[in-house]
Design a protein around this motif. Structure first.
Motif, mmCIF file in Angstrom:
data_model
loop_
_atom_site.group_PDB
_atom_site.id
_atom_site.type_symbol
_atom_site.label_atom_id
_atom_site.label_comp_id
_atom_site.label_asym_id
_atom_site.label_seq_id
_atom_site.Cartn_x
_atom_site.Cartn_y
_atom_site.Cartn_z
ATOM 1 N N GLU A 60 37.054 -24.849 -9.941
ATOM 2 C CA GLU A 60 36.700 -26.252 -10.155
ATOM 3 C C GLU A 60 35.274 -26.525 -9.681
ATOM 4 O OE1 GLU A 60 38.252 -30.723 -8.972
ATOM 5 O OE2 GLU A 60 39.457 -28.991 -8.391
ATOM 6 N N TYR A 61 34.917 -25.980 -8.540
ATOM 7 C CA TYR A 61 33.566 -26.156 -8.004
ATOM 8 C C TYR A 61 32.533 -25.566 -8.962
ATOM 9 C CZ TYR A 61 29.645 -25.948 -4.762
ATOM 10 O OH TYR A 61 28.412 -26.089 -4.163
ATOM 11 N N ALA A 62 32.789 -24.364 -9.438
ATOM 12 C CA ALA A 62 31.859 -23.718 -10.366
ATOM 13 C C ALA A 62 31.734 -24.517 -11.652
ATOM 14 C CB ALA A 62 32.324 -22.300 -10.667
ATOM 15 N N ASP A 67 28.033 -28.294 -15.011
ATOM 16 C CA ASP A 67 28.073 -29.453 -15.893
ATOM 17 C C ASP A 67 26.915 -30.396 -15.575
ATOM 18 O OD1 ASP A 67 28.904 -31.272 -17.819
ATOM 19 O OD2 ASP A 67 30.293 -32.266 -16.457
ATOM 20 N N HIS A 68 25.751 -30.045 -16.089
ATOM 21 C CA HIS A 68 24.590 -30.902 -15.892
ATOM 22 C C HIS A 68 23.794 -30.911 -17.191
ATOM 23 C CE1 HIS A 68 21.928 -27.397 -15.617
ATOM 24 N NE2 HIS A 68 22.881 -26.827 -14.912
ATOM 25 N N PRO A 69 23.065 -31.987 -17.424
ATOM 26 C CA PRO A 69 22.293 -32.058 -18.669
ATOM 27 C C PRO A 69 21.118 -31.080 -18.655
ATOM 28 C CG PRO A 69 21.799 -33.935 -17.267
ATOM 29 C CD PRO A 69 22.916 -33.178 -16.602
#
Length: 74
Positions: A60-62, A67-69
């Motif tokens: 979940e952390y990874a 998940d970034h633009p």
């Protein structure tokens, strides 16, 4: 259910890198094992202090970290 609460960061431990439940087992270490093909069962066998929730928290952390633009410069 989220397990992200298992991820801890302490400036005095592992150089401030994310660990699992302050156990001095870095998130990166578990990710490296998974990337190398180790199964969750194998990891839990090799690290009996870990729990399945720790592996879920690692993934979940990874996922959240990736998940970034992506900004493109023209």
């Amino acid at each position: 259910m989220s397990e992200i609460h298992r991820i801890t960061v302490d400036a005095e431990q592992c150089g401030g890198r994310p660990t699992l439940r302050n156990l001095r087992i870095r998130v990166k270490d578990v990710l490296d094992l998974l990337a190398a093909g180790a199964s969750p069962a194998e990891i839990l066998e090799d690290y009996p202090v870990l729990e399945m929730g720790d592996i879920q928290a690692t993934l979940e952390y990874a996922s959240r970290q990736s998940d970034h633009p992506v900004l493109r410069v023209a």
